[in-house]
Design an enzyme around this catalytic site. Structure first.
Site, short mmCIF file in Angstrom:
data_model
loop_
_atom_site.label_atom_id
_atom_site.label_comp_id
_atom_site.label_asym_id
_atom_site.label_seq_id
_atom_site.Cartn_x
_atom_site.Cartn_y
_atom_site.Cartn_z
N PRO A 292 0.83 -1.21 0.00
CA PRO A 292 0.00 0.00 0.00
C PRO A 292 0.86 1.26 0.00
CG PRO A 292 0.10 -0.95 2.21
CD PRO A 292 0.85 -1.89 1.30
N GLY A 293 0.49 2.22 -0.83
CA GLY A 293 1.18 3.52 -0.82
C GLY A 293 0.20 4.59 -0.42
N ARG A 331 -1.66 16.28 -9.78
CA ARG A 331 -2.69 15.26 -10.03
C ARG A 331 -3.94 15.79 -10.71
NH1 ARG A 331 -4.92 12.40 -6.75
NH2 ARG A 331 -4.71 10.39 -7.80
N TYR A 335 -4.55 13.85 -14.02
CA TYR A 335 -5.60 12.81 -13.95
C TYR A 335 -7.00 13.37 -13.74
CZ TYR A 335 -1.33 10.47 -12.16
OH TYR A 335 -0.05 10.03 -11.96
N CYS A 362 2.44 29.21 -15.31
CA CYS A 362 2.09 29.77 -16.61
C CYS A 362 1.48 28.69 -17.47
CB CYS A 362 3.35 30.30 -17.25
SG CYS A 362 3.16 31.99 -17.67
N GLU A 363 0.29 28.29 -17.14
CA GLU A 363 -0.35 27.20 -17.87
C GLU A 363 -1.83 27.18 -17.50
OE1 GLU A 363 1.94 23.94 -18.59
OE2 GLU A 363 0.30 22.52 -18.73
N1 LLP Z 1 2.97 -1.62 -6.01
C1 LLP Z 1 3.19 -1.39 -7.31
C2 LLP Z 1 3.90 -2.37 -8.12
C3 LLP Z 1 2.74 -0.18 -7.89
O1 LLP Z 1 2.96 0.03 -9.18
C4 LLP Z 1 2.08 0.77 -7.09
C5 LLP Z 1 1.64 2.04 -7.65
C6 LLP Z 1 1.87 0.48 -5.73
C7 LLP Z 1 2.33 -0.74 -5.23
C8 LLP Z 1 1.19 1.43 -4.79
O2 LLP Z 1 -0.11 1.70 -5.17
P1 LLP Z 1 -1.09 2.54 -4.22
O3 LLP Z 1 -1.39 1.70 -3.00
O4 LLP Z 1 -0.38 3.79 -3.84
O5 LLP Z 1 -2.27 2.79 -5.09
N2 LLP Z 1 0.73 8.67 -9.57
C9 LLP Z 1 -0.56 8.01 -9.51
C10 LLP Z 1 -0.45 6.64 -8.88
C11 LLP Z 1 0.51 5.73 -9.59
C12 LLP Z 1 0.61 4.42 -8.91
C13 LLP Z 1 1.71 3.62 -9.47
N3 LLP Z 1 1.91 2.37 -8.83
C14 LLP Z 1 -1.53 8.88 -8.73
O6 LLP Z 1 -1.15 9.97 -8.33
O7 LLP Z 1 -2.69 8.51 -8.55
#
Ligand code: LLP
Length: 444
Positions: A292-293, A331, A335, A362-363
């Site tokens: 989890p991130g 973001r 997105y 500037c965008e």
């Molecule tokens: N593990 C792998 C292999 C991943 O590619 C990712 C996220 C995670 C774990 C963690 O995912 P999470 O739990 O954070 O959803 N920049 C984008 C998100 C890109 C996520 C890429 N991979 C945003 O701001 O929504």
């Protein structure tokens, strides 16, 4: 604005986070400012650890540091007993500098360079998540030259793709830059190759099915597909997978209408599915790892801005500009992500107008929020945008040579600077003016 974690409105009518009044934080640190609610980060870490403990399965919870990678965060995550997922030498360096135990670091990525692999092997990291056959050979060659054996998970695509707001689909994932596809046989071939190679210890497989997922079905389907694959590998090749890593992607509430599950619900769905589908394959159930991130740090972050100018277009809309924007939060531009905000220095006042929050780049696309209800906004007011803890600081840029904000941790009425605000000197620190050009400028 929905108040997350320790956020509350105090008697002065100010937003308070971790017991700290944001007007005082502004005076001390300036704006824009990333404010991280330390207690909420720790709570999320514990929710994962407790839910897995309750499952009775072996496990690792690896915080996906791409969401927010700084040294203080690595230390905090270590204290909470989590592992760490890194994707580059920069994230690895950050973790090592923070003293994160190398054996609990997992290295991801679809194009690890030879230098990155060497650095990770020398550090003694716990596991490489191998993405493709080129990497498999490279890793083996480097490991054998160093006379070490490294742990390997193979990243597979189980044919499940899941996104919040979209139904999960059982096709489509084959066309991905990541991993070995189970459906077309490349994952099977990769297992054969990995298990044949000296210096590589194949622990199992990894899958990550998407991000900001609000349902359990996609995870359950991935578990089922991976279990079928594991059974086939066991029966035909007599290879065991002691570890199955199911990635991250657990959703959070950014705005009204987002309906994430509790951490305990995601974890129970996964561990129950593992118990069901892996029963009878090999002698014991695999260890389950997750990554989890966003769900560890996302709702713990609030960005504090100072309001500057505004522009009212009669009959159309009112733009209110803040002192940050797509440089600290790309973001919405990338997105179309939605956020909630409140006027942090007059948080109890009734909403009076609908405005759109613009950044200072500037965008035209540099907009943070379209159409948010706020009290009558004036220059000098403080605007707090919630849920900016994940993929904000980590994706920040210096576009327009705007300096990246400071980051603070707040808890129990105290604040600590964990990333200092960039200085003007930082902006030019890597610039070099070749002498021939510099000379020209002098002689002009
Ligand atoms: N593990 C792998 C292999 C991943 O590619 C990712 C996220 C995670 C774990 C963690 O995912 P999470 O739990 O954070 O959803 N920049 C984008 C998100 C890109 C996520 C890429 N991979 C945003 O701001 O929504």
């Amino acid at each position: 604005m929905f108040l997350h974690g320790t956020s509350r409105i105090n008697d002065a009518g100010h937003l308070e986070i971790g017991g700290c009044d944001v007007t005082e934080l502004k005076a001390e640190y300036g704006t824009p400012l990333y404010i991280m609610d330390e207690q909420l980060i720790r709570q999320r870490c514990r929710e994962y650890m407790d839910a897995f403990r309750a499952s009775g399965l072996g496990f690792q919870v690896a915080y996906a540091s791409k969401a927010f990678s700084i040294m203080a965060m690595c230390r905090l995550v270590d204290e909470e007993g989590l592992s760490l997922d890194v994707v580059s030498d920069g994230e690895l360096y950050t973790a090592l500098q923070a003293g994160f135990p190398a054996e609990r670091i997992h290295f991801h990525g679809n194009n690890k360079t030879p230098d990155e692999i060497e650095m990770a092997i020398e550090a003694g990291i716990g596991c490489f998540v191998v993405d493709n056959l080129v990497e498999l050979s490279l890793l083996q060659a480097i490991a054998s030259s160093k006379e070490v054996t490294v742990n390997v998970l193979l990243r597979v695509t189980p044919g499940v793709e899941a996104h919040a707001h979209h139904a999960y689909a059982s096709t489509g994932q084959t066309d991905s830059k990541f991993g070995f596809d189970i459906g077309n046989g490349s994952a099977y071939a990769a297992v054969q190759q990995a298990s044949d190679k000296a210096n590589l210890q194949l622990l199992g497989v990894h899958s990550h099915i998407g991000s900001q997922i609000f349902e359990t079905e996609g995870f359950q389907l991935a578990v089922e597909r991976i279990a079928d694959f594991t059974r086939k590998v066991k029966e035909e090749l007599n290879i065991d997978f002691p570890v199955v890593n199911l990635g991250g992607g657990f959703g959070i509430r950014y705005v009204d209408g987002d309906t994430p599950l509790l951490v305990s619900e995601y974890v129970a769905a996964i561990t129950d599915a593992v118990k069901t589908h892996f029963a009878g394959i090999g002698s014991s159930l695999p260890q389950i790892w997750v990554e989890p991130g966003r769900s560890i740090v996302g709702d713990a972050g609030t960005t504090l801005y100072t309001v500057g100018t505004n522009k009212e277009i009669p009959g159309v809309r009112k733009y209110v500009a803040v002192d940050g924007g797509m440089t600290d939060n790309p973001r919405p531009a990338l997105y179309e992500s939605k956020y909630e905000a409140l006027l942090a220095n007059r948080a109890t006042e009734a909403n009076e107008e609908t405005v759109s929050i613009a950044g200072k780049c500037c965008e035209s696309g540099d907009m943070l929020i379209w159409d948010v209800e706020l009290p009558a906004v004036q220059s000098g007011d403080l605007l707090a945008v919630a849920c900016t803890g994940a993929y904000n600081y980590s994706m920040a840029s210096n576009y327009n040579r705007i300096r990246r904000p400071a980051v603070i941790f707040v808890q129990n009425g105290e604040s600590d600077l964990v990333v200092r605000r960039e200085s003007h000197g930082d902006i030019v620190v890597n610039d070099i003016v070749p002498e021939r050009i510099a000379k020209k400028a002098v002689t002009k």
